[in-house]
Design a protein around this motif. Structure first.
Motif, PDB file in Angstrom:
ATOM      1  N   GLU A   1      45.675  40.078  41.539  1.00 36.44           N
ATOM      2  CA  GLU A   1      45.130  41.218  42.282  1.00 36.44           C
ATOM      3  C   GLU A   1      44.751  42.355  41.348  1.00 36.44           C
ATOM      4  O   GLU A   1      43.682  42.978  41.506  1.00 36.44           O
ATOM      5  N   VAL A   2      45.602  42.641  40.394  1.00 41.71           N
ATOM      6  CA  VAL A   2      45.316  43.733  39.469  1.00 41.71           C
ATOM      7  C   VAL A   2      44.091  43.405  38.618  1.00 41.71           C
ATOM      8  O   VAL A   2      43.223  44.263  38.392  1.00 41.71           O
ATOM      9  N   LEU A   3      43.989  42.168  38.164  1.00 42.81           N
ATOM     10  CA  LEU A   3      42.863  41.782  37.318  1.00 42.81           C
ATOM     11  C   LEU A   3      41.546  41.791  38.083  1.00 42.81           C
ATOM     12  O   LEU A   3      40.514  42.225  37.564  1.00 42.81           O
ATOM     13  N   THR A   4      41.545  41.313  39.298  1.00 37.38           N
ATOM     14  CA  THR A   4      40.292  41.111  40.020  1.00 37.38           C
ATOM     15  C   THR A   4      39.821  42.324  40.807  1.00 37.38           C
ATOM     16  O   THR A   4      38.642  42.404  41.165  1.00 37.38           O
ATOM     17  N   GLN A   5      40.703  43.286  41.067  1.00 38.81           N
ATOM     18  CA  GLN A   5      40.357  44.369  41.978  1.00 38.81           C
ATOM     19  C   GLN A   5      40.279  45.741  41.313  1.00 38.81           C
ATOM     20  O   GLN A   5      40.073  46.746  41.997  1.00 38.81           O
ATOM     21  N   SER A   6      40.415  45.805  39.984  1.00 34.85           N
ATOM     22  CA  SER A   6      40.500  47.110  39.313  1.00 34.85           C
ATOM     23  C   SER A   6      39.170  47.500  38.665  1.00 34.85           C
ATOM     24  O   SER A   6      38.614  46.743  37.864  1.00 34.85           O
ATOM     25  N   ARG A   7      38.687  48.659  39.015  1.00 37.39           N
ATOM     26  CA  ARG A   7      37.538  49.233  38.316  1.00 37.39           C
ATOM     27  C   ARG A   7      37.976  49.790  36.970  1.00 37.39           C
ATOM     28  O   ARG A   7      37.219  49.791  35.994  1.00 37.39           O
TER      29      ARG A   7
ATOM     30  N   ARG B   1      41.921  34.008  27.758  1.00 34.16           N
ATOM     31  CA  ARG B   1      40.506  34.079  28.111  1.00 34.16           C
ATOM     32  C   ARG B   1      40.281  33.875  29.615  1.00 34.16           C
ATOM     33  O   ARG B   1      39.479  34.564  30.245  1.00 34.16           O
ATOM     34  N   ALA B   2      40.984  32.908  30.203  1.00 31.58           N
ATOM     35  CA  ALA B   2      40.793  32.620  31.623  1.00 31.58           C
ATOM     36  C   ALA B   2      41.180  33.809  32.489  1.00 31.58           C
ATOM     37  O   ALA B   2      40.493  34.131  33.473  1.00 31.58           O
ATOM     38  N   LYS B   3      42.274  34.482  32.132  1.00 30.65           N
ATOM     39  CA  LYS B   3      42.687  35.646  32.920  1.00 30.65           C
ATOM     40  C   LYS B   3      41.748  36.819  32.673  1.00 30.65           C
ATOM     41  O   LYS B   3      41.395  37.554  33.614  1.00 30.65           O
TER      42      LYS B   3
END
Length: 338
Positions: free
Chosen positions: A204-210, A228-230
């Motif tokens: 959630e933190v990786l995908t939703q943070s501007r 790299r994947a994350k």
């Protein structure tokens, strides 16, 4: 050897006198204790051995395994005036004996938090690029020059790690009205909620943070966990600030992706310091680099001295320390910080 005053070994390397042994500190420690000092390197073994029987407080990163602890029956505390835990102390044995092991990490956090906030705004507003365009006579004014700029106000923010740095940064973000999500596997969701932040999974933190702040310390369990994947999950054109330990990311992949413009990045920490002259980072475009400057300000060292002296007074008075960070044996033993 009999000492009328408690014996303190002051062995602060790599800190020097200007950082932690200013004249006021030296004068007060001289009044409070029999003081043995060593600067410029770690204290040699013969010096350490000569004081073990009587030493009550050690200031520095002196190696204190169980064998030395056995020969230091009066030892009450070890005060590490850096912001890390080195693997040269038997933390569990210190806890068993009631020896306080403390770190100055909280003293550095305000300056690092300030740095992180400044870099985030610089990245989002495109200030490094604006400076280059102006110097080349290619600037555009007002909205014309802000085509790729965005604002921290009301933006989704993610923090990876909520230790000293995260706790110092979160209050600075509040005036911007950010929704601040935090991933820290060491902390309970309820604790994070009491801090006014939103507990979140790493995904959630990786995908939703501007805006993404990487603030985690490095341990034997998380070294290189942001691979790299994350990193590929970070939203396009997000602003990413690497302000804690470079070892938690796959550093070459991070530089490659930032250099290609996959996301914006500010980097203050490196896997090897000083950075070699031929390092990849020196040839990477589109990244805002600084040379581990975030915490190393005179106000940070003033806070170290203040915390250190306050806790020394407490300990010598037979009271618990209040200001520096206590070592938790399991976490300290896992630490891989330099």
């Amino acid at each position: 050897m009999i000492h009328e005053k408690p014996l303190i070994l002051f062995d602060p390397f790599p800190r020097n006198e200007a950082m932690v042994f200013t004249p006021d500190v030296a004068a007060e420690l001289g009044r409070l204790s029999t003081l043995v000092t060593h600067f410029g390197s770690r204290a040699p073994d013969d010096l350490v051995e000569s004081v073990l029987a009587d030493v009550e407080i050690i200031v520095g990163q002196t190696a204190m395994g169980k064998d030395r602890l056995d020969r230091a029956p009066k030892l009450k505390a070890i005060l590490n005036v850096k912001a890390n835990w080195e693997p040269n102390i038997d933390y569990a044995e210190c806890q068993r004996r009631g020896i306080h092991v403390l770190s100055a990490a909280p003293a550095m956090a305000p300056a690092v938090a300030e740095y992180c906030l400044g870099q985030a705004i610089s990245l989002a507003r495109g200030l490094p690029a604006a400076d280059r365009l102006f110097r080349d006579g290619l600037e555009k004014y007002g909205i014309g020059g802000n085509g790729r700029a965005y604002s921290l106000y009301d933006a989704p923010v993610g923090l990876i790690g909520y230790g000293n740095l995260g706790r110092a940064l979160a209050p600075l973000l509040k005036p911007f009205g950010c929704r601040t999500a935090v991933h820290d596997p060491w902390l309970s969701d309820r604790y994070l909620e009491t801090q006014g932040v939103v507990p979140a999974s790493l995904e959630e933190v990786l995908t939703q943070s501007r805006f993404l702040f990487i603030l985690a310390g490095v341990t034997s369990e998380n070294e290189g966990f942001l691979d790299r994947a994350k990193l590929a999950q970070i939203p396009e054109d997000a602003s990413v600030i690497l302000g804690s330990r470079a070892e938690v990311v796959e550093f070459d992949a991070f530089l490659e992706m930032a250099g290609e413009g996959r996301f914006r990045a500010a980097v203050d920490v490196f896997p090897e310091e000083p950075v070699p002259a031929d390092a990849l980072s020196r040839q990477t475009p589109n990244v805002l680099f600084s040379a581990h400057l975030a915490g190393g300000l005179e106000p940070s060292y003033a806070r170290i001295r203040d915390m250190m002296m306050d806790d020394i007074r407490q300990i010598l008075a037979g009271l618990p320390p209040l200001r520096m960070q206590r070592a938790e044996p399991r976490q300290a033993a896992m630490a891989r910080s330099r």
